[in-house]
Design a protein around this motif. Structure first.
Motif, PDB file in Angstrom:
ATOM      1  N   THR A  13     -18.555 -19.725  34.420  1.00 39.37           N
ATOM      2  CA  THR A  13     -19.534 -20.030  33.377  1.00 39.37           C
ATOM      3  C   THR A  13     -19.520 -21.525  33.116  1.00 39.37           C
ATOM      4  N   PHE A  14     -20.688 -22.131  33.101  1.00 39.46           N
ATOM      5  CA  PHE A  14     -20.806 -23.547  32.741  1.00 39.46           C
ATOM      6  C   PHE A  14     -21.184 -23.640  31.268  1.00 39.46           C
ATOM      7  N   GLY A  15     -20.555 -24.555  30.549  1.00 34.17           N
ATOM      8  CA  GLY A  15     -20.886 -24.759  29.141  1.00 34.17           C
ATOM      9  C   GLY A  15     -20.374 -23.611  28.290  1.00 34.17           C
ATOM     10  N   ALA A  20     -24.474 -21.610  27.345  1.00 36.08           N
ATOM     11  CA  ALA A  20     -23.648 -21.203  28.492  1.00 36.08           C
ATOM     12  C   ALA A  20     -24.495 -20.621  29.623  1.00 36.08           C
ATOM     13  N   ILE A  21     -24.154 -21.025  30.842  1.00 38.31           N
ATOM     14  CA  ILE A  21     -24.822 -20.481  32.024  1.00 38.31           C
ATOM     15  C   ILE A  21     -23.763 -19.811  32.891  1.00 38.31           C
ATOM     16  N   THR A  22     -23.932 -18.524  33.135  1.00 34.31           N
ATOM     17  CA  THR A  22     -23.002 -17.835  34.023  1.00 34.31           C
ATOM     18  C   THR A  22     -23.535 -17.941  35.442  1.00 34.31           C
ATOM     19  N   ALA A  23     -22.903 -18.810  36.241  1.00 42.37           N
ATOM     20  CA  ALA A  23     -23.387 -19.055  37.603  1.00 42.37           C
ATOM     21  C   ALA A  23     -22.880 -18.003  38.575  1.00 42.37           C
ATOM     22  N   LEU A  24     -21.721 -17.415  38.257  1.00 44.69           N
ATOM     23  CA  LEU A  24     -21.163 -16.348  39.103  1.00 44.69           C
ATOM     24  C   LEU A  24     -20.569 -15.280  38.207  1.00 44.69           C
ATOM     25  N   GLY A  41     -28.958 -16.715  49.774  1.00 44.54           N
ATOM     26  CA  GLY A  41     -29.567 -16.407  48.488  1.00 44.54           C
ATOM     27  C   GLY A  41     -30.620 -17.448  48.157  1.00 44.54           C
ATOM     28  N   LEU A  42     -31.424 -17.136  47.147  1.00 46.57           N
ATOM     29  CA  LEU A  42     -32.473 -18.073  46.742  1.00 46.57           C
ATOM     30  C   LEU A  42     -31.858 -19.240  45.972  1.00 46.57           C
ATOM     31  N   SER A  43     -32.662 -20.255  45.732  1.00 53.41           N
ATOM     32  CA  SER A  43     -32.219 -21.417  44.968  1.00 53.41           C
ATOM     33  C   SER A  43     -31.756 -20.985  43.574  1.00 53.41           C
ATOM     34  N   GLY A  44     -30.604 -21.473  43.158  1.00 52.05           N
ATOM     35  CA  GLY A  44     -30.100 -21.156  41.831  1.00 52.05           C
ATOM     36  C   GLY A  44     -29.287 -19.873  41.764  1.00 52.05           C
ATOM     37  N   ALA A  45     -29.157 -19.179  42.907  1.00 56.04           N
ATOM     38  CA  ALA A  45     -28.447 -17.892  42.913  1.00 56.04           C
ATOM     39  C   ALA A  45     -26.958 -18.050  42.617  1.00 56.04           C
ATOM     40  N   GLY A  46     -26.407 -19.238  42.952  1.00 53.73           N
ATOM     41  CA  GLY A  46     -24.984 -19.467  42.705  1.00 53.73           C
ATOM     42  C   GLY A  46     -24.194 -19.784  43.966  1.00 53.73           C
ATOM     43  N   LYS A  47     -24.903 -20.057  45.068  1.00 54.36           N
ATOM     44  CA  LYS A  47     -24.241 -20.276  46.365  1.00 54.36           C
ATOM     45  C   LYS A  47     -23.306 -21.477  46.345  1.00 54.36           C
ATOM     46  N   SER A  48     -23.825 -22.623  45.900  1.00 52.36           N
ATOM     47  CA  SER A  48     -22.994 -23.834  45.897  1.00 52.36           C
ATOM     48  C   SER A  48     -21.808 -23.668  44.953  1.00 52.36           C
ATOM     49  N   THR A  49     -22.050 -23.052  43.828  1.00 51.15           N
ATOM     50  CA  THR A  49     -20.956 -22.817  42.880  1.00 51.15           C
ATOM     51  C   THR A  49     -19.884 -21.961  43.549  1.00 51.15           C
ATOM     52  N   LEU A  50     -20.316 -20.971  44.317  1.00 54.92           N
ATOM     53  CA  LEU A  50     -19.351 -20.096  45.002  1.00 54.92           C
ATOM     54  C   LEU A  50     -18.491 -20.871  45.999  1.00 54.92           C
ATOM     55  N   LEU A  57     -13.173 -27.116  43.742  1.00 54.21           N
ATOM     56  CA  LEU A  57     -13.887 -28.274  43.211  1.00 54.21           C
ATOM     57  C   LEU A  57     -14.441 -27.873  41.849  1.00 54.21           C
ATOM     58  N   GLU A  58     -14.760 -26.587  41.713  1.00 56.36           N
ATOM     59  CA  GLU A  58     -15.032 -25.996  40.405  1.00 56.36           C
ATOM     60  C   GLU A  58     -13.920 -25.005  40.119  1.00 56.36           C
ATOM     61  N   ARG A  59     -13.415 -25.016  38.899  1.00 55.79           N
ATOM     62  CA  ARG A  59     -12.376 -24.050  38.544  1.00 55.79           C
ATOM     63  C   ARG A  59     -13.031 -22.794  37.978  1.00 55.79           C
ATOM     64  N   ASP A 168     -22.101 -26.232  53.117  1.00 56.27           N
ATOM     65  CA  ASP A 168     -23.115 -25.963  52.084  1.00 56.27           C
ATOM     66  C   ASP A 168     -24.467 -26.534  52.516  1.00 56.27           C
ATOM     67  N   GLU A 169     -25.344 -25.673  52.990  1.00 58.59           N
ATOM     68  CA  GLU A 169     -26.682 -26.078  53.447  1.00 58.59           C
ATOM     69  C   GLU A 169     -26.582 -27.241  54.444  1.00 58.59           C
ATOM     70  N   ALA A 170     -25.658 -27.123  55.372  1.00 55.06           N
ATOM     71  CA  ALA A 170     -25.358 -28.232  56.273  1.00 55.06           C
ATOM     72  C   ALA A 170     -26.525 -28.607  57.182  1.00 55.06           C
TER      73      ALA A 170
HETATM   74  N1  LIG Z   1     -22.193 -28.441  36.860  1.00 54.72           N
HETATM   75  C1  LIG Z   1     -23.057 -27.547  36.349  1.00 54.72           C
HETATM   76  N2  LIG Z   1     -23.286 -27.502  35.034  1.00 54.72           N
HETATM   77  C2  LIG Z   1     -24.134 -26.585  34.512  1.00 54.72           C
HETATM   78  N3  LIG Z   1     -24.798 -25.671  35.223  1.00 54.72           N
HETATM   79  C3  LIG Z   1     -24.595 -25.660  36.551  1.00 54.72           C
HETATM   80  C4  LIG Z   1     -23.713 -26.597  37.197  1.00 54.72           C
HETATM   81  N4  LIG Z   1     -23.719 -26.343  38.528  1.00 54.72           N
HETATM   82  C5  LIG Z   1     -24.554 -25.304  38.695  1.00 54.72           C
HETATM   83  N5  LIG Z   1     -25.082 -24.882  37.528  1.00 54.72           N
HETATM   84  C6  LIG Z   1     -26.007 -23.759  37.344  1.00 54.72           C
HETATM   85  O1  LIG Z   1     -25.475 -22.619  37.994  1.00 54.72           O
HETATM   86  C7  LIG Z   1     -26.518 -21.874  38.625  1.00 54.72           C
HETATM   87  C8  LIG Z   1     -26.204 -21.749  40.126  1.00 54.72           C
HETATM   88  O2  LIG Z   1     -26.305 -23.025  40.737  1.00 54.72           O
HETATM   89  P1  LIG Z   1     -25.927 -23.298  42.243  1.00 54.72           P
HETATM   90  O3  LIG Z   1     -26.003 -24.748  42.459  1.00 54.72           O
HETATM   91  O4  LIG Z   1     -24.649 -22.617  42.564  1.00 54.72           O
HETATM   92  O5  LIG Z   1     -27.113 -22.545  43.007  1.00 54.72           O
HETATM   93  P2  LIG Z   1     -27.475 -22.526  44.555  1.00 54.72           P
HETATM   94  O6  LIG Z   1     -27.575 -21.093  44.937  1.00 54.72           O
HETATM   95  O7  LIG Z   1     -26.549 -23.380  45.302  1.00 54.72           O
HETATM   96  O8  LIG Z   1     -28.945 -23.161  44.573  1.00 54.72           O
HETATM   97  P3  LIG Z   1     -29.642 -24.132  45.664  1.00 54.72           P
HETATM   98  O9  LIG Z   1     -30.071 -23.238  46.796  1.00 54.72           O
HETATM   99  O10 LIG Z   1     -30.817 -24.690  44.919  1.00 54.72           O
HETATM  100  O11 LIG Z   1     -28.643 -25.172  46.084  1.00 54.72           O
HETATM  101  C9  LIG Z   1     -27.806 -22.601  38.333  1.00 54.72           C
HETATM  102  O12 LIG Z   1     -28.403 -22.001  37.225  1.00 54.72           O
HETATM  103  C10 LIG Z   1     -27.351 -24.008  38.003  1.00 54.72           C
HETATM  104  O13 LIG Z   1     -28.246 -24.632  37.114  1.00 54.72           O
END
Ligand SMILES: Nc1ncnc2c1ncn2[C@@H]1O[C@H](COP(=O)(O)OP(=O)(O)OP(=O)(O)O)[C@@H](O)[C@H]1O
Ligand SMILES: [Mg+2]
Length: 343
Positions: A13-15, A20-24, A41-50, A57-59, A168-170
């Motif tokens: 969860t961010f914030g 608060a945004i639950t990314a995963l 997954g689509l943009s914003g799904a949470g891939k990079s966070t995963l 890099l993210e705890r 990540d999207e290399a």
């Molecule tokens: N550092 C951060 N602070 C706050 N919210 C974040 C942060 N990083 C990611 N998020 C939020 O977490 C959610 C997932 O983001 P993430 O970057 O993991 O998506 P993604 O699947 O990689 O998207 P994309 O395909 O566009 O790269 C989004 O709603 C994003 O706004």
């Protein structure tokens, strides 16, 4: 099965509070040693966070992450820095050091490890040969194409023989041909070194070209996971269908199952000796083999089929050979291989 990455009940969860945004949410994922694992997954799904939670890099807010036998979520910062040496990462934007030459970029992680200069330069050149850029050792990143920059980034990422390579999207910034060559390089490195690769992408082409298994992530959760051939030929979740199945311009599905790279395609010609459903059915019943109908141009006259049909044989070479032998054995149809078939 030997799992090199184990993610248990992970939430990020961010914030906090209203913002608060639950990314995963509740992620459980085991990645096997030596495999190329895709996450789509689509943009914003949470891939990079995963992926960023895999090397911490993210705890993660909750849950645990283990890589190569170490529970990263339990480690101190110093221990974590050491553990991260077994995890390489590449990005869409390459992230090269612009003031350093190609060779010095590749040697950078070795420098951090305090490897002596002559030794690290030798290793750096060996890596540049592997990625096909030995002749550009003294160039600067700005003098390279996107594909070349990513080759440098790959060489740098695997310089200290990591056990895991995160991508990540290399290839998202690269054209289709360059994408193919970079993916081939990643696959070659996976085969020769046994490094486990995690590939994050929003493109199914990337998954089908190099991944063994795939997880589909949607709105912070894993909604589907399996062998690529299985998920691609019978996607179950709406989001997987959306990502995978070809569509008409109005957005409706074409009904054509995607053609997997490497799948053998045959053309079966019917001369009225049989109807075509029984052939498909008996393949399933007699051989336990499911084939995909990629296209058909048949006419049914008095319950008998005329015309031809394109069949995609199973990925598994043994099953494909059995299906081919079974079809060829039948007197009522003629089968031929279609080389270089592209959907
Ligand atoms: N550092 C951060 N602070 C706050 N919210 C974040 C942060 N990083 C990611 N998020 C939020 O977490 C959610 C997932 O983001 P993430 O970057 O993991 O998506 P993604 O699947 O990689 O998207 P994309 O395909 O566009 O790269 C989004 O709603 C994003 O706004
Ligand atoms: Mg992302």
């Amino acid at each position: 099965m030997d799992d090199i990455i184990q993610i248990k009940d992970m939430t990020k969860t961010f914030g906090s509070g209203d913002g608060a945004i639950t990314a995963l949410r509740d992620i459980n994922l085991d990645i096997r040693r030596g495999e190329i694992f895709g996450i789509i997954g689509l943009s914003g799904a949470g891939k990079s966070t995963l992926v960023r939670c895999i090397n911490l890099l993210e705890r993660p807010t909750e849950g645990s992450v283990s890589v190569a036998g170490k529970t990263l979520t339990d480690l101190s910062e110093a221990e974590l820095r050491r553990a991260r040496q077994s995890i390489g990462m590449i990005f869409q934007s390459f992230n090269l050091l612009m003031q350093r030459t190609v060779l010095d970029n590749v040697c950078f992680p070795l420098e951090l490890q305090k490897m002596p200069k002559s030794q690290r330069q030798e290793r750096g050149m060996e890596l540049l040969r592997i990625v096909g850029l030995a002749d550009r050792a003294n160039a600067y990143p700005a003098q390279l194409s996107g594909g070349q920059k990513q080759r440098v980034a790959i060489a740098r990422a695997v310089a200290n023989n990591p056990q895991v390579l995160l991508c990540d999207e290399a290839t998202s910034a690269l054209d289709p041909n360059t994408t193919r060559s970079i993916l081939d390089l990643i696959r070659d490195i996976n085969r020769t070194t046994g490094v486990t690769v995690v590939v994050i992408t929003h493109e199914m082409k990337v998954i089908e070209q190099i991944c063994h298994r795939v997880a589909v992530i949607d709105k912070s959760q894993i909604v589907e996971l399996g062998d690529v051939s299985e998920v691609f030929t019978s996607p179950k979740s709406d989001i997987a269908r959306e990502l995978i199945l070809p569509r008409h311009e109005d957005g409706s599905e074409t009904g054509v199952i995607p053609q997997l790279v490497g799948t053998k395609v045959i053309r079966v010609v019917f001369n009225g000796g049989t109807a075509y459903e029984p052939l498909i059915a008996s393949l399933a019943i007699d051989c336990g083999i499911k084939v995909n109908i990629l296209g058909a141009d048949t006419r049914n006259i008095d319950g008998k089929a005329f015309g031809s049909m394109l069949l995609g044989l199973p990925h598994d070479p043994l099953q494909a050979a059995r299906a081919m032998a079974y079809i060829q054995d039948r007197q009522d149809v003629v089968a031929e291989e279609v080389p270089d078939y592209h959907a």
